[in-house]
Scaffold this motif. Structure first.
Motif, PDB file in Angstrom:
ATOM      1  N   PRO A 166      28.781  33.848  31.289  1.00  0.00           N
ATOM      2  CA  PRO A 166      28.398  33.153  32.336  1.00  0.00           C
ATOM      3  C   PRO A 166      29.416  32.333  33.053  1.00  0.00           C
ATOM      4  CG  PRO A 166      26.903  32.645  30.356  1.00  0.00           C
ATOM      5  CD  PRO A 166      28.342  33.533  29.906  1.00  0.00           C
ATOM      6  N   LEU A 167      30.317  32.034  32.664  1.00  0.00           N
ATOM      7  CA  LEU A 167      31.585  31.566  33.389  1.00  0.00           C
ATOM      8  C   LEU A 167      32.392  32.544  34.234  1.00  0.00           C
ATOM      9  CD1 LEU A 167      33.362  29.045  30.968  1.00  0.00           C
ATOM     10  CD2 LEU A 167      31.790  28.413  32.694  1.00  0.00           C
ATOM     11  N   HIS A 168      32.358  33.573  33.833  1.00  0.00           N
ATOM     12  CA  HIS A 168      32.915  34.798  34.633  1.00  0.00           C
ATOM     13  C   HIS A 168      31.799  35.220  35.873  1.00  0.00           C
ATOM     14  CE1 HIS A 168      35.931  37.955  35.258  1.00  0.00           C
ATOM     15  NE2 HIS A 168      34.891  38.787  35.524  1.00  0.00           N
ATOM     16  N   ARG A 169      30.835  35.285  35.506  1.00  0.00           N
ATOM     17  CA  ARG A 169      29.772  35.709  36.569  1.00  0.00           C
ATOM     18  C   ARG A 169      29.951  34.167  37.660  1.00  0.00           C
ATOM     19  NH1 ARG A 169      23.504  37.225  35.939  1.00  0.00           N
ATOM     20  NH2 ARG A 169      22.622  36.771  38.129  1.00  0.00           N
ATOM     21  N   HIS A 170      29.931  33.153  37.232  1.00  0.00           N
ATOM     22  CA  HIS A 170      30.006  32.140  38.100  1.00  0.00           C
ATOM     23  C   HIS A 170      31.176  32.064  38.756  1.00  0.00           C
ATOM     24  CE1 HIS A 170      29.581  28.006  39.781  1.00  0.00           C
ATOM     25  NE2 HIS A 170      30.715  27.621  39.290  1.00  0.00           N
ATOM     26  N   HIS A 171      32.272  32.444  38.336  1.00  0.00           N
ATOM     27  CA  HIS A 171      33.649  32.619  38.743  1.00  0.00           C
ATOM     28  C   HIS A 171      33.544  33.812  40.073  1.00  0.00           C
ATOM     29  CE1 HIS A 171      37.902  33.538  39.656  1.00  0.00           C
ATOM     30  NE2 HIS A 171      37.755  34.765  39.133  1.00  0.00           N
ATOM     31  N   LEU A 172      32.979  34.822  39.732  1.00  0.00           N
ATOM     32  CA  LEU A 172      32.774  35.832  40.823  1.00  0.00           C
ATOM     33  C   LEU A 172      31.960  35.352  41.948  1.00  0.00           C
ATOM     34  CD1 LEU A 172      32.241  38.847  38.519  1.00  0.00           C
ATOM     35  CD2 LEU A 172      34.420  38.221  39.576  1.00  0.00           C
ATOM     36  N   GLU A 173      30.790  34.707  41.551  1.00  0.00           N
ATOM     37  CA  GLU A 173      30.039  34.268  42.717  1.00  0.00           C
ATOM     38  C   GLU A 173      30.623  33.332  43.648  1.00  0.00           C
ATOM     39  OE1 GLU A 173      25.719  34.962  40.391  1.00  0.00           O
ATOM     40  OE2 GLU A 173      26.735  33.115  40.451  1.00  0.00           O
ATOM     41  N   VAL A 174      31.481  32.341  42.936  1.00  0.00           N
ATOM     42  CA  VAL A 174      32.239  31.457  43.716  1.00  0.00           C
ATOM     43  C   VAL A 174      33.218  32.004  44.564  1.00  0.00           C
ATOM     44  CG1 VAL A 174      33.730  29.195  43.628  1.00  0.00           C
ATOM     45  CG2 VAL A 174      31.744  29.169  42.354  1.00  0.00           C
ATOM     46  N   MET A 175      33.905  33.089  43.743  1.00  0.00           N
ATOM     47  CA  MET A 175      34.935  33.754  44.690  1.00  0.00           C
ATOM     48  C   MET A 175      34.294  34.496  46.032  1.00  0.00           C
ATOM     49  SD  MET A 175      37.555  36.789  43.011  1.00  0.00           S
ATOM     50  CE  MET A 175      38.819  37.337  44.273  1.00  0.00           C
ATOM     51  N   ALA A 176      33.300  35.098  45.728  1.00  0.00           N
ATOM     52  CA  ALA A 176      32.428  35.762  46.838  1.00  0.00           C
ATOM     53  C   ALA A 176      32.408  34.835  47.942  1.00  0.00           C
ATOM     54  CB  ALA A 176      31.347  36.555  46.400  1.00  0.00           C
ATOM     55  N   ALA A 177      31.715  33.608  47.412  1.00  0.00           N
ATOM     56  CA  ALA A 177      31.384  32.695  48.658  1.00  0.00           C
ATOM     57  C   ALA A 177      32.661  32.275  49.322  1.00  0.00           C
ATOM     58  CB  ALA A 177      30.682  31.328  47.783  1.00  0.00           C
ATOM     59  N   THR A 178      33.703  32.155  48.712  1.00  0.00           N
ATOM     60  CA  THR A 178      35.061  31.626  49.215  1.00  0.00           C
ATOM     61  C   THR A 178      35.657  32.689  50.056  1.00  0.00           C
ATOM     62  OG1 THR A 178      35.458  30.457  47.207  1.00  0.00           O
ATOM     63  CG2 THR A 178      37.345  30.739  48.701  1.00  0.00           C
ATOM     64  N   LEU A 179      35.347  33.891  49.929  1.00  0.00           N
ATOM     65  CA  LEU A 179      35.753  34.924  50.655  1.00  0.00           C
ATOM     66  C   LEU A 179      34.743  35.260  51.842  1.00  0.00           C
ATOM     67  CD1 LEU A 179      37.006  37.414  47.815  1.00  0.00           C
ATOM     68  CD2 LEU A 179      38.298  36.445  49.396  1.00  0.00           C
ATOM     69  N   GLY A 180      33.735  34.666  52.000  1.00  0.00           N
ATOM     70  CA  GLY A 180      32.849  34.734  53.154  1.00  0.00           C
ATOM     71  C   GLY A 180      31.656  35.698  52.968  1.00  0.00           C
ATOM     72  N   PHE A 181      31.314  36.176  51.688  1.00  0.00           N
ATOM     73  CA  PHE A 181      30.000  37.056  51.565  1.00  0.00           C
ATOM     74  C   PHE A 181      29.177  36.590  50.337  1.00  0.00           C
ATOM     75  CE2 PHE A 181      33.574  39.260  49.260  1.00  0.00           C
ATOM     76  CZ  PHE A 181      33.104  39.578  48.284  1.00  0.00           C
ATOM     77  N   GLY A 182      29.099  35.442  50.092  1.00  0.00           N
ATOM     78  CA  GLY A 182      28.316  35.056  48.858  1.00  0.00           C
ATOM     79  C   GLY A 182      26.818  35.588  48.671  1.00  0.00           C
ATOM     80  N   ASP A 183      26.276  35.699  49.979  1.00  0.00           N
ATOM     81  CA  ASP A 183      24.981  36.275  49.711  1.00  0.00           C
ATOM     82  C   ASP A 183      25.102  37.837  49.608  1.00  0.00           C
ATOM     83  OD1 ASP A 183      25.749  36.935  52.216  1.00  0.00           O
ATOM     84  OD2 ASP A 183      23.867  36.155  53.238  1.00  0.00           O
ATOM     85  N   GLY A 184      26.065  38.443  49.860  1.00  0.00           N
ATOM     86  CA  GLY A 184      26.388  39.781  49.723  1.00  0.00           C
ATOM     87  C   GLY A 184      26.744  40.431  48.582  1.00  0.00           C
ATOM     88  N   LEU A 185      26.647  39.454  47.291  1.00  0.00           N
ATOM     89  CA  LEU A 185      26.884  39.897  46.077  1.00  0.00           C
ATOM     90  C   LEU A 185      25.977  39.843  45.113  1.00  0.00           C
ATOM     91  CD1 LEU A 185      29.203  40.631  43.653  1.00  0.00           C
ATOM     92  CD2 LEU A 185      29.593  38.206  43.488  1.00  0.00           C
ATOM     93  N   LEU A 186      25.526  40.776  44.312  1.00  0.00           N
ATOM     94  CA  LEU A 186      24.516  40.664  43.401  1.00  0.00           C
ATOM     95  C   LEU A 186      25.163  40.892  42.010  1.00  0.00           C
ATOM     96  CD1 LEU A 186      21.772  40.112  42.631  1.00  0.00           C
ATOM     97  CD2 LEU A 186      21.353  42.587  42.908  1.00  0.00           C
ATOM     98  N   CYS A 187      25.131  39.870  40.943  1.00  0.00           N
ATOM     99  CA  CYS A 187      25.411  40.349  39.741  1.00  0.00           C
ATOM    100  C   CYS A 187      24.179  40.111  38.877  1.00  0.00           C
ATOM    101  CB  CYS A 187      26.330  39.143  39.176  1.00  0.00           C
ATOM    102  SG  CYS A 187      27.727  38.828  40.046  1.00  0.00           S
ATOM    103  N   THR A 188      23.872  41.399  38.443  1.00  0.00           N
ATOM    104  CA  THR A 188      22.746  41.951  37.826  1.00  0.00           C
ATOM    105  C   THR A 188      22.502  41.304  36.442  1.00  0.00           C
ATOM    106  OG1 THR A 188      23.219  43.919  36.626  1.00  0.00           O
ATOM    107  CG2 THR A 188      22.431  43.838  39.146  1.00  0.00           C
TER     108      THR A 188
END
Length: 696
Positions: A166-188
């Motif tokens: 869970p913590l790693h998934r949250h890290h990736l989602e935050v990282m994607a948002a910071t990089l400007g494509f938060g809605d473009g990443l899906l962790c299944t």
């Protein structure tokens, strides 16, 4: 034969993995190796000493298997190069995807199935499947995705499929948002096999950004589903993908360029798909047939395939303190330089000194029994043994596993004293009980009850406590005839034939560039009462030359340092006497280069040869030694010998003559170097090899 299909599962005890009953009857062993990534990246995977020890025990199992099956040609090459295994014992049997991974009958149907199974999935997506391990480089993939043209990022979704903490998934989602494509990443999250197949069949592009793999099964699965695949240009991935389908996985810009091309260049997509379709159609039946063909024939386990003698070398090693550790490291290097020996080091010493050397090419001594159980019995075990707490593990091991003892001391009273509380199994009943059992009731009952012996008690009763060590050894090796004679006095008659000598090596001691300056008298090695520091201070004062300095180079206790400084103050030479304490390698070489004369006194001897004397001779320093023990064998043109009871005025006269006679110093230095060159560690390794290779 037993085939261990997953031998590096550290959660499975070795005795469950390879039962003692199988080892006892010499069962052949075949292993499958998935990767050696922890060996290639120890700073990531083997930083914990306990984990490292357990992993290296499994590596020993791999190294000594009769046949090694690797899941890729890359892993096979790693086994050969990193483990030193002959190529004939290693065979690559690459993996294949499960039968369900195949091209879809209809891509549209596959997309619908995937979208129905995975909430939030879009019809156009780029897929990654795999773990969250750092080497999988998912963060690099996100950085590369952020570098894509905005139009591509709006048109395509990036899907990371698989179970993530869970913590790693949250890290990736935050990282994607910071990089400007938060809605473009899906962790299944976790998906079952049917959904995984549907995702692979419907992806527009599969990206595998790994930095290191044993095989790369996700790549093979995506290829089997008819999906264009690009991946990192490294390790086993080069076996799965053509050159133009690979990118520098350490560079997000290069990865981003490869992704953009894979999404926009139709001709490129057709070419990498065509290469995938041309791959041989292997199945798990083929894997099974190739595995069966690779099994070694017959039932009885053959002689070890490596013709070299296999030697275990037990000793403290640098950065552990002391001359024995330094000596052993040099001898170990000379032994390993031989083509006819396979040498494996095991570190002895107190726990707080062992841990810091385990990153080197050595194992803890506690692993020796298990290493032999898994890899076969060594042709010999050599125990580098001294009279301190750094050798108690070797004493305990020697009782269980006899071997060749390379004795740095013949008096071993302190060794048994420390062993009584560090390794009680080596001294049953404690120190006093061991002492009286060793000398069979001929000593006063109260002797040793304090847990040790004083120097006066040792001298009065003639006690060395070497006799049980000699009895447990296959050979008891000293480095001087004097030490061998002492050992024979202590040994039981039936064991005296085991005592022998090898040359004491000195020629590859540290080199020393000359340091110009005022005359300096130097004493090297541990400063203790036996080194007679105050006597040397008084001799300096009696020389009558105020330009001469005296330096003691080596470890020293507060009490011994104070004794030297008090003597210097009383003699009026406090400003000319220095006690350095322990110094590093460069500091030691500096003092060797600065020494005008070296003085290596010793009030008594237990048979040891002095490594410090050897260093002085190798550096060509005119050296004064006490004429006792092993020093008596040194040529008189290479050293100046003084009596054990030399007085301060007598020693001062010797120093004065040397300090004021450049020709005499030059003559001694030339002879010293010549003697050192004739006594190399390679010579000692040769002598030790002859003992290992000949019957006891």
């Amino acid at each position: 034969m037993v085939h261990l299909a997953s031998p590096v599962e550290l959660s499975v005890p070795i005795d469950r993995l390879l039962p003692p009953e199988a080892r006892a009857v010499g069962t052949r062993v075949c292993v499958t190796v998935f990767d050696l990534i922890p060996l290639a990246m120890p700073e990531v995977y083997l930083e914990d000493p306990g984990l490292r020890r357990r992993y290296l025990a499994r590596i020993e199992l791999l190294r000594n298997a009769d046949r090694i099956l690797a899941i890729s040609r890359h892993v096979a090459a790693e086994v050969t190069s990193r483990l030193g295994v002959a190529p004939a014992r290693v065979l690559a049997v690459p993996l294949v995807p499960a039968a369900g991974f195949r091209p879809p009958f209809s891509r549209e149907t596959a997309v619908r199935e995937a979208m129905d199974a995975v909430p939030g999935l879009r019809s156009s997506f780029v897929l990654y499947t795999g773990g969250s391990d750092g080497r999988k480089n998912v963060e690099g993939l996100l950085q590369a995705w952020a570098l894509l043209p905005e139009e591509l990022r709006r048109s395509w979704q990036l899907v990371v499929a698989g179970s993530l903490p869970p913590l790693h998934r949250h890290h990736l989602e935050v990282m994607a948002a910071t990089l400007g494509f938060g809605d473009g990443l899906l962790c299944t999250g976790f998906v079952d096999d049917a959904v995984l197949v549907a995702l692979n069949q419907s992806a527009g592009l599969f990206v595998f950004p790994t930095l290191a793999e044993g095989f790369g099964l996700p790549v093979a699965e995506a290829l089997a589903c008819g999906t264009p695949v690009i991946g990192g240009d490294n390790t086993s991935i080069v076996e799965l993908l053509p050159d133009e389908a690979r990118f520098d996985a350490s560079s997000p810009p290069r990865m981003s360029e490869a992704i953009a091309r894979g999404l926009t260049d139709d001709a490129y997509r057709r070419r990498i798909l065509a290469v995938a379709s041309e791959r041989p159609d292997r199945t798990w039946d083929d894997v099974a047939a190739e595995t069966l063909a690779a099994y070694p024939p017959g039932v009885a386990r053959p002689r070890r395939p490596d013709p070299r003698l296999r030697l275990a070398f037990v000793s403290p090693l640098p950065p552990q303190p002391g001359g024995v550790a330094t000596y052993s490291a040099r001898l170990l290097g000379a032994l390993r330089a031989r083509d006819d020996l396979q040498v494996e080091a095991f570190v002895d010493g107190p726990p707080h000194h062992r841990a810091e050397v385990l990153a080197a090419d050595a194992r803890p001594l506690a692993a020796l029994d298990r290493t032999e159980a898994l890899g076969g019995r060594y042709d010999a075990v050599v125990y580098s043994l001294g009279n301190s707490e750094f050798h108690t593990g070797a004493l305990a091991q020697l009782v269980r596993r006899p071997g060749i003892v390379l004795a740095h001391d013949v008096r071993l009273t302190n060794l048994h004293r420390f062993a009584a509380w560090q390794h009680p199994e080596a001294t049953p009943g404690g120190f006093a009980a061991t002492l009286h059992r060793m000398y069979e009731g001929r000593l006063p009952a109260e002797l040793g009850r304090s847990g040790g012996l004083t120097d006066a008690e040792v001298d009065r009763w003639g006690l060395l406590m070497a006799r049980d060590v000699i009895a447990a050894s296959t050979r008891f090796v000293t480095t001087s005839d004097f030490a061998a004679d002492l050992a024979r006095l202590d040994a039981r008659p039936e064991h005296r034939h085991r005592i022998t000598t090898i040359p004491f090596p000195i020629s590859d001691s540290p080199s020393a560039a000359r340091v110009e300056g005022p005359p300096v008298v130097v004493s090297f090695g541990v400063l203790n009462p036996l080194k007679q520091g105050p006597l040397l201070v008084r001799a300096l004062a009696a020389c009558g030359d105020d330009a001469v300095r005296l330096v003691f180079v080596g470890p020293s206790s507060d009490a011994d340092t104070a004794a030297v400084r008090d003597a210097a103050s009383e003699a009026g030479v406090g400003g000319r006497v220095e006690v350095t304490g322990a110094v590093d390698h460069d500091g030691y070489r500096h003092h060797l280069g600065a020494a005008t004369v070296a003085v290596q006194l010793r009030a008594s001897t237990n048979g040891e040869s002095s490594a410090a004397v050897g260093d002085c001779l190798a550096a060509g320093i005119p050296t004064v030694v006490t004429d006792i023990g092993a020093n008596r064998a040194l040529p008189r043109d290479a050293v100046v010998a003084v009596a054990a009871d030399v007085s301060a005025p007598e020693l001062a006269a010797v120093l004065g003559e040397l300090l004021h006679s450049p020709g005499r110093r030059a003559s001694l230095g030339t002879a010293a170097r010549k003697y050192a060159e004739a006594h190399s560690f390679a010579d000692a390794a040769d002598a030790l090899y002859r003992l290992v290779s000949s019957p006891a």
